[in-house]
Write a protein that holds these residues in place. Structure first.
Motif: not given
Lengths: 594, 466
Positions: B1, B3-4, B32, B81, B114-115, B118-121, B238, B242, B288
């Motif tokens: 993010m 560019s916010l 968001d 976010a 961390y947002d 998350g992001s999809p794995i 996560e 990870y 999600s």
């Protein structure tokens, strides 16, 4: 002229942009500073409505939107097989390499705005030109040359649709990348280069010369499918079922065993681990028809349930376009989509955001026509160009009806366009009867068209045996109703025999363990012999019962052979069918004393 | 993010509707983005941007809009976010539903942020789950095996002992041949205070608290926070799995409360409703959350998820269990009938399923006979249950001898195999041996799901001779 506009509003995957005059409907656009991929779904004045294929978090009004001048297209060429793509054909494995290369700490995730070409530009392929000379006339669909893409598939390099002219140069045999020209064609005095790669817009079906009747069965090795509800090459089918009924296991079975040359597997809004399973297992599993690793004939398209919903809508079209491409080379392609319900829900979500008038259960009114368009891209066709080629695309979609209710819109509409209906049954699944395909409510419109094949290649009596086995199952279903009210004892002896034999059919023929090395795949011959074993026993036993022997006595005489018959599906390998003949002899002898 | 923009403050509130604020005159607000609302009395609330156009933003306020006025309220857009600062020290601590410490202990040195979405794995980097987790519960280990990296929900009903079961799993879960325990991340989503006490007491009693992190949103706290709580918990999971390399068990209870909150916000936004008023995107939204489980290549840790949900009216076709079942890798279904019969854990094995079982069992993992035993248990028990309903109509005496044996088998199965103590931790061999004892009650030729040689090796009849 590329259109450049600005974001006006953001709502989930929907972005509205203005100053977009001149943009085409369904044109692909780049959205925001991260240049996310999007597509135009509605135009109003100079305002365009865009569905964005990546998460829109962080976008803001005023961000730039740029048109690309062309509709959402896929890259077609060698390198597709064995690959895994997302819903807009971004190569998922290459993305990991790319993120690792740029030193991202989050390479296990799919980050936004990553731009990697679907087909590798560096990889060299060994190209063998066709026997063409300078000055020869060529037209669209002609085979320019061949590349051995995998051990299984010879990739035919076709002249792209719409191209016609005279060969002015063709590359000599050798290694080329997909961006090296491999031929030059003079079209109306202008020389055009031909590459191993071509692009095609996903929403436009690829052209063909002629559609043919699907008359050859697509053998899957799954007994209830091949014998009772067969699929034809170029046909359409659906697998509806509530959760846990085994849609995915059945689709994996189809992808694994079926007699197609190329498999396109679309994981559309389903679990990530299911794609992983295919990715990890298929390189080690052997194609039963050729003995080569299955991955060599498979293309995976993955838009898992947590990936952006708009790309789910696109994934189906990306998959079917790749399928048509291999069809045009003369291959039999099977496309399985798990699940078309998630695709329909993606349509619904986008339609809702566009504030379109909802029809049934919130689905847009064009749901049925979209489904029809999709299933119409199946077929067995004569392709354009020479040499003459016949290829097919078989489409099978899983449907996930809410609450297992088959009267919901996606199931009912799909039924109108899919000609094979494999209904999965929750109560069978609860009893662990797999595949849980209900033999009463399922049907196939190809039984008659494929029966010629069976009588020529397997046994002339196939059709009559099939009808008899169906007859017993239908009768048993009626009898169960009666038994539920008054018990077994009040039935007459012939009906009691039907109950016994129906159990034998269910346990010994219809049930099939997808994870047992022997049982998982039955050759057509084994399927027929197992069916014949049970029916021949039934015919003899009927005579005994008609002669006055009680059904229970017949079963007693059969004794332990009953267990042997039921277990034959996993104790008799495909290549040892004489065991079935022996078993039949013993069984008929055992009851002959009655 | 990146560019916010920085923090921007606006105060023109055009409308307040349910949990939503419509703010006018805003510029450069992003979708968001997280928002801070300052009321005229100086108190602060948090929210996020749900919809944004050139000069209007729709803000969802987590703590609700009660007491907010259109004048004198300041809305600050924070330019990022919703994020959670994560650290290993968060284990052993208790947080509220937004991820803020509430146990009164010392502050945690904040780690990287961390947002929470998350992001999809990337599916291409996932590793297929295949490590057997022994829960010590026969109905699960024997017939619906849990593996590391799986998401396996418990479908329960009001008043059923799902909490006790979850706690038993959390206490007993172990991977064969490994001493390493699971760290448990517990997200309480809109639960009652006494349930919270139950969980807290358990973790304290077993000395497990130092390997547990709890995120708590109670039933009387604002519903909108429930949309955040599971995501905050999974963000920590996560990180620990990870980045730190731990094996994490995430318990989410009660997902029904989550879905209700989702419906509430959807209704407030006047969206076109899907089934029973739940939004059409509920499937993707639940995914999600549930898809944030698994194992990946090149990383040591894993996330195993056990979401708990109470089925409204015990109806498995209700949209909440229905959509969940389509996403998760199976389900453990609790049965009121069994519970009323005094059977704990009251697991309806016929309706339960573990999709990843086949990879986690067998030779070298559990025992070679496992899959055949499980198939046979299903076949025999389902036949017994079917006969039970038949016997209820036509009477037991009209069944033949064989059928009566199956009827008896079903009863024994429930009393000996299913039923066990709250602290009874059966290893998988014991579970399988109990099954064989039950098979001995059936005629041998009815064991059609088991291969000859397996019967010879494990059937009590042949074992006794050796």
């Amino acid at each position: 002229m590329k259109v450049r506009g600005r974001i006006k509003r953001i709502s989930g995957p929907l972005v509205i942009a203005d100053n977009m005059a001149g943009v085409q409907m369904y044109e692909m656009v780049r959205v925001g500073e991260e240049r996310l991929i999007g597509e135009v779904t509605r135009i109003k004045g100079d305002t365009a409505y865009l569905q964005v294929y990546e998460s829109t978090t962080g976008l803001k009004p005023g961000d730039p939107v740029e048109g690309t001048g062309s509709p959402l297209s896929v890259e077609l060429g060698p390198g597709l097989l064995g690959n895994i793509y997302d819903g807009v054909q971004r190569p998922l494995s290459s993305i990991i390499d790319y993120l690792n290369k740029i030193g991202s700490s989050r390479s296990i995730f799919i980050e936004r705005g990553v731009d990697v070409s679907p087909l590798s530009r560096d990889k060299k392929w060994y190209f063998t030109p066709s026997a063409l000379n300078t000055g020869d006339s060529v037209s669209s669909g002609d085979v320019i040359g061949v590349v051995q893409e995998t051990g299984l598939i010879a990739h035919k390099v076709l002249l792209p649709p719409g191209m016609q002219g005279k060969v002015s140069w063709i590359a000599p045999e050798g290694s080329y990348s997909i961006v090296d020209p491999i031929a030059e064609i003079k079209v109306n005095g202008e020389v055009k280069e031909v590459y191993m790669m071509q692009r095609w817009p996903v929403r436009t079906p690829r052209p063909y010369r002629l559609k043919l009747e699907p008359s050859e069965p697509l053998i899957t090795g799954i007994r209830i499918i091949d014998t009772l509800f067969p699929m034809a090459k170029g046909g359409t089918g659906m697998i509806p079922g509530g959760f846990g009924t085994g849609k995915t296991v059945t689709l994996h079975g189809l992808a694994q065993w079926s007699s197609a040359n190329v498999i396109i597997y679309i994981g559309c809004g389903e679990r990530g681990n299911e794609m992983t399973e295919v990715l990890e297992r298929f390189p080690t599993y052997k194609d039963p028809w050729s003995g080569k690793p299955l991955m060599e004939r498979t293309v995976l398209i993955a838009n898992t349930s947590n990936m952006p919903v708009a790309a789910r809508e696109a994934s189906i079209y990306v998959g079917v376009t790749i399928a048509e491409y291999y069809r045009d080379m003369g291959y039999d392609v099977l496309l399985v989509a798990d699940s078309t319900s998630r695709w329909a829900e993606a349509l619904r979500e986008i339609a809702g955001r566009l504030e379109e008038m909802p029809a049934e259960e919130g689905y847009p009114s064009y749901l049925a026509s979209r489904l029809a368009e999709f299933y119409e891209r199946a077929g067995r066709v004569k392709a354009y160009g020479s040499p003459e080629r016949i290829g097919s695309v078989t489409l099978v979609g899983a449907v996930s009806p809410p609450g297992g209710d088959f009267t919901e819109p996606v199931t009912t509409h799909t039924r109108r366009f899919a000609r094979v209906f494999w209904a999965l049954d929750t109560s069978l699944a609860y009893r662990r009867h797999y595949p849980a395909i209900n033999w009463i409510s399922s049907y196939s419109a190809y039984v008659d068209t494929v029966s010629d094949w069976w009588s020529k290649n397997v046994d002339p009596e196939w059709k009559s045996y099939r009808e008899e086995i169906m007859g017993i199952l239908v009768r048993e279903n009626e009898l169960q109703e009666i038994v539920r009210l008054i018990g077994v004892e009040s039935l007459d002896e012939k009906d009691k025999l039907i109950l016994d034999v129906a159990r034998m059919i269910k346990d010994g023929f219809l049930k099939q363990n997808a994870f047992d090395p022997v049982d998982a795949f039955s050759t057509p011959k084994k399927q027929f012999e197992l069916m014949k074993l049970i029916i021949d026993y039934y015919r003899d036993a009927t005579k005994k019962v008609e002669g006055g022997t009680p059904a229970s006595r017949v079963k007693e005489l059969l004794g332990r052979l009953y267990v042997d018959i039921v277990k034959a599906r996993f104790s008799v390998p495909n290549e040892k069918l004489e065991m079935i003949y022996k078993l039949k002899k013993e069984a008929l002898k055992a009851i002959s004393s009655a | 993010m990146s560019s916010l923009y920085g923090v921007r403050e606006y105060s023109r509130i055009a409308e307040i509707r349910g949990p939503l604020l419509i703010v006018e005159g805003v510029r450069k607000v992003s979708y968001d983005e997280i928002v801070e609302v300052e009321l005229s009395d100086g108190s602060r609330r948090r929210g996020r941007v749900l919809d944004v156009s050139s000069n209007i933003a729709v803000v969802q306020v987590f703590e609700g809009t009660t007491g907010i006025t259109t004048t004198g309220t300041k809305v600050r857009f924070l330019g990022r976010a919703l994020e959670l600062p994560v650290s290993e020290d968060m284990l052993g601590r208790i947080f509220n539903g937004l991820g803020e410490l509430i146990d009164g202990g010392p502050e945690i040195v904040a780690g990287e942020k961390y947002d929470i979405n998350g992001s999809p794995i990337n599916p291409a980097i996932r590793a297929y789950p295949e490590d057997f987790i022994q829960t010590g519960i026969s109905a699960i280990d024997g017939m619906n095996t849990l593996v590391r990296g799986q998401k396996l929900p418990i479908f329960s009903g009001s008043g059923l002992p799902h909490n006790r079961l979850a706690v038993q799993i959390a206490r007993q879960a172990s991977v064969k041949g490994q001493n390493e325990e699971f760290a448990v991340i517990f997200a309480a989503i809109g639960i009652k205070y006494d349930d919270y006490i139950f969980f807290k007491k358990f973790f304290e009693e077993t000395g497990a608290l130092n390997r547990v992190a709890m995120f708590v949103n109670l039933a009387d706290e604002p519903a909108m926070i429930r949309l955040v709580t599971p995501r905050v918990a999974l963000t920590l999971a996560e990180y620990l799995a990870y980045e730190v390399g731990m094996h994490i068990l995430v318990i989410l209870t009660d997902m029904t409360n989550y879905a209700e909150a989702l419906r509430e916000i959807s209704a407030a936004r006047e969206e076109v409703p899907g089934r029973q008023g739940y939004p059409g995107y509920m499937y993707s939204d639940l995914a999600s959350i549930y898809e944030r489980a698994g194992r990946v290549h090149g990383k040591e840790g894993s996330i195993t998820q056990i979401p708990i949900l109470t089925m409204p009216n015990d109806d498995i076709t209700h949209p909440i269990p229905d959509l969940t079942g389509y996403i998760t890798e199976g389900q453990i279904v609790l049965s009121r009938d069994l519970y009323n019969k005094g059977i704990y854990p009251p697991i309806n094995v016929l309706m339960s399923l573990s999709r990843l079982m086949k990879e986690g069992i067998g030779k070298g993992k559990t025992r070679e006979d496992h899959s055949q035993v499980s198939d046979q248990l299903y076949a025999a028990y389902s036949r017994g249950v079917e006969l039970r309903s038949l016997a209820a109509v036509i009477g037991e005496e009209s069944l033949n001898v064989n059928d009566r044996k199956f009827l008896k088998f079903a009863d024994l199965f429930e009393k000996k195999f299913l039923k066990q103590g709250i602290r009874e931790n059966r290893d998988v061999e014991t579970t399988l041996d109990i099954a064989w004892e039950l098979f001995a009650e059936l005629p041998e030729e009815e064991l059609t799901n088991i291969k000859e040689e397996t019967i010879k090796k494990y059937h009590p009849k042949y074992r006794a001779i050796i």
